[in-house]
Design a protein around this motif. Structure first.
Motif, PDB file in Angstrom:
ATOM      1  N   ILE A 196       0.832  -1.208   0.000  1.00  0.00           N
ATOM      2  CA  ILE A 196       0.000   0.000   0.000  1.00  0.00           C
ATOM      3  C   ILE A 196       0.865   1.256   0.000  1.00  0.00           C
ATOM      4  O   ILE A 196       0.533   2.270  -0.625  1.00  0.00           O
ATOM      5  CB  ILE A 196      -0.960  -0.012   1.207  1.00  0.00           C
ATOM      6  CG1 ILE A 196      -2.006  -1.119   1.033  1.00  0.00           C
ATOM      7  CG2 ILE A 196      -1.637   1.343   1.377  1.00  0.00           C
ATOM      8  CD1 ILE A 196      -2.890  -1.314   2.243  1.00  0.00           C
ATOM      9  N   ILE A 197       1.985   1.194   0.697  1.00  0.00           N
ATOM     10  CA  ILE A 197       2.889   2.342   0.763  1.00  0.00           C
ATOM     11  C   ILE A 197       3.706   2.483  -0.515  1.00  0.00           C
ATOM     12  O   ILE A 197       3.804   3.570  -1.102  1.00  0.00           O
ATOM     13  CB  ILE A 197       3.826   2.220   1.980  1.00  0.00           C
ATOM     14  CG1 ILE A 197       3.033   2.332   3.285  1.00  0.00           C
ATOM     15  CG2 ILE A 197       4.928   3.286   1.926  1.00  0.00           C
ATOM     16  CD1 ILE A 197       3.858   2.050   4.528  1.00  0.00           C
ATOM     17  N   LEU A 198       4.293   1.380  -0.967  1.00  0.00           N
ATOM     18  CA  LEU A 198       5.293   1.451  -2.038  1.00  0.00           C
ATOM     19  C   LEU A 198       4.705   1.442  -3.445  1.00  0.00           C
ATOM     20  O   LEU A 198       5.269   2.064  -4.352  1.00  0.00           O
ATOM     21  CB  LEU A 198       6.284   0.297  -1.895  1.00  0.00           C
ATOM     22  CG  LEU A 198       7.222   0.387  -0.688  1.00  0.00           C
ATOM     23  CD1 LEU A 198       7.998  -0.907  -0.519  1.00  0.00           C
ATOM     24  CD2 LEU A 198       8.178   1.561  -0.849  1.00  0.00           C
ATOM     25  N   LEU A 199       3.591   0.742  -3.647  1.00  0.00           N
ATOM     26  CA  LEU A 199       3.042   0.637  -5.002  1.00  0.00           C
ATOM     27  C   LEU A 199       2.649   1.998  -5.589  1.00  0.00           C
ATOM     28  O   LEU A 199       3.018   2.298  -6.732  1.00  0.00           O
ATOM     29  CB  LEU A 199       1.850  -0.322  -5.006  1.00  0.00           C
ATOM     30  CG  LEU A 199       1.311  -0.696  -6.394  1.00  0.00           C
ATOM     31  CD1 LEU A 199       2.407  -1.295  -7.263  1.00  0.00           C
ATOM     32  CD2 LEU A 199       0.144  -1.672  -6.258  1.00  0.00           C
ATOM     33  N   PRO A 200       1.909   2.849  -4.850  1.00  0.00           N
ATOM     34  CA  PRO A 200       1.597   4.176  -5.420  1.00  0.00           C
ATOM     35  C   PRO A 200       2.852   4.997  -5.715  1.00  0.00           C
ATOM     36  O   PRO A 200       2.897   5.703  -6.727  1.00  0.00           O
ATOM     37  CB  PRO A 200       0.749   4.835  -4.312  1.00  0.00           C
ATOM     38  CG  PRO A 200       0.200   3.703  -3.524  1.00  0.00           C
ATOM     39  CD  PRO A 200       1.258   2.656  -3.536  1.00  0.00           C
ATOM     40  N   ILE A 201       3.855   4.902  -4.850  1.00  0.00           N
ATOM     41  CA  ILE A 201       5.092   5.638  -5.085  1.00  0.00           C
ATOM     42  C   ILE A 201       5.788   5.125  -6.333  1.00  0.00           C
ATOM     43  O   ILE A 201       6.295   5.902  -7.155  1.00  0.00           O
ATOM     44  CB  ILE A 201       6.028   5.524  -3.859  1.00  0.00           C
ATOM     45  CG1 ILE A 201       5.385   6.197  -2.646  1.00  0.00           C
ATOM     46  CG2 ILE A 201       7.390   6.140  -4.150  1.00  0.00           C
ATOM     47  CD1 ILE A 201       6.160   6.021  -1.355  1.00  0.00           C
ATOM     48  N   SER A 202       5.808   3.806  -6.501  1.00  0.00           N
ATOM     49  CA  SER A 202       6.418   3.212  -7.676  1.00  0.00           C
ATOM     50  C   SER A 202       5.702   3.637  -8.959  1.00  0.00           C
ATOM     51  O   SER A 202       6.345   3.983  -9.965  1.00  0.00           O
ATOM     52  CB  SER A 202       6.406   1.684  -7.554  1.00  0.00           C
ATOM     53  OG  SER A 202       6.966   1.078  -8.686  1.00  0.00           O
ATOM     54  N   LEU A 203       4.383   3.639  -8.922  1.00  0.00           N
ATOM     55  CA  LEU A 203       3.609   4.062 -10.094  1.00  0.00           C
ATOM     56  C   LEU A 203       3.828   5.538 -10.397  1.00  0.00           C
ATOM     57  O   LEU A 203       3.949   5.934 -11.570  1.00  0.00           O
ATOM     58  CB  LEU A 203       2.118   3.786  -9.864  1.00  0.00           C
ATOM     59  CG  LEU A 203       1.719   2.303  -9.768  1.00  0.00           C
ATOM     60  CD1 LEU A 203       0.244   2.171  -9.403  1.00  0.00           C
ATOM     61  CD2 LEU A 203       2.009   1.581 -11.080  1.00  0.00           C
ATOM     62  N   LEU A 204       3.887   6.364  -9.343  1.00  0.00           N
ATOM     63  CA  LEU A 204       4.139   7.791  -9.531  1.00  0.00           C
ATOM     64  C   LEU A 204       5.517   8.026 -10.141  1.00  0.00           C
ATOM     65  O   LEU A 204       5.684   8.863 -11.035  1.00  0.00           O
ATOM     66  CB  LEU A 204       4.022   8.524  -8.193  1.00  0.00           C
ATOM     67  CG  LEU A 204       4.317  10.027  -8.211  1.00  0.00           C
ATOM     68  CD1 LEU A 204       3.320  10.746  -9.127  1.00  0.00           C
ATOM     69  CD2 LEU A 204       4.257  10.600  -6.794  1.00  0.00           C
TER      70      LEU A 204
END
Length: 219
Positions: A196-204
């Motif tokens: 939940i923390i890392l996936l949005p950052i990775s996509l961004l």
């Protein structure tokens, strides 16, 4: 899989995720500032300071974060310096991240063609103005992929903070396993929390890298 157990302990993971995110944010910001200063020292070949920066980068990159945390949390009290778990985590993450950010910025600066600086100087700009308005913007866009990779790397490194009694995500998972022996459930929630923390950052970061390439920067 005991879903009632998972549901009952989700609030603990939410609180721990807040701690992890707060420390990560502060650590990343400080790492960026340290990295930029170190890269400037190396690029401009400032005497004495350049050797200090080189030594710092070598020590930081070649020692595990866990060892650095142990020195801060267990070693410094022997010298009369007592730091909280959160302070040790922030200092350790910044110390480690600063060296990686420094190399990212230095690489970006080195990739700017020398003709850019020469053109700026020929127009009457000072070296400071050339760096601030010509070199730095290009270097930052070139460094975007490495910078994003470093952010994700530093967030994942927070998983060792439980070793200095910081109630982060890993601490909560280990605590629940030790008390209830619910290994599968605790680790399942741990994985989901990091996703939940890392996936949005990775996509961004992926989106940002594409925008940079689309704008023909960083090539």
């Amino acid at each position: 899989m005991d879903f009632e157990f998972i549901q009952a302990h989700v609030p603990m993971y939410i609180e721990a995720a807040g701690i992890t995110l707060r420390i990560s944010l502060v650590g990343i910001l400080l790492s960026t500032a340290i990295g930029l200063l170190c890269s400037l020292v190396k690029v401009f070949h400032i005497p004495v300071l350049k050797n200090i920066v080189n030594g710092y980068i070598e020590v930081s990159r070649n020692t595990p974060l866990l060892i650095q945390l142990f020195f801060l949390y267990f070693g410094l009290p022997k010298l009369g310096i007592v730091l909280s778990s959160e302070s040790c985590a922030i200092i350790g993450l910044s110390f480690l991240g600063g060296s990686y950010m420094a190399e990212a910025f230095r690489t970006g600066i080195d990739q700017v063609p020398p003709i850019q600086s020469e053109s700026g100087l020929s127009l009457g700009l000072t070296k400071g103005q050339v760096f601030l308005h010509i070199i730095l913007p290009q270097a930052i866009t070139t460094s975007v992929p490495v910078f994003c990779a470093n952010i994700i790397f530093l967030i994942k490194e927070t998983s060792v903070f439980s070793a200095v009694a910081l109630a982060d995500l890993m601490f909560v998972a280990k605590d629940l396993i030790g008390i209830y022996y619910k290994t599968d459930e605790a680790l399942f929630m741990l994985v989901i929390a990091y996703l939940i923390i890392l996936l949005p950052i990775s996509l961004l970061c992926t989106w940002l890298e594409r925008r940079v390439r689309y704008a023909e920067f960083g090539n």
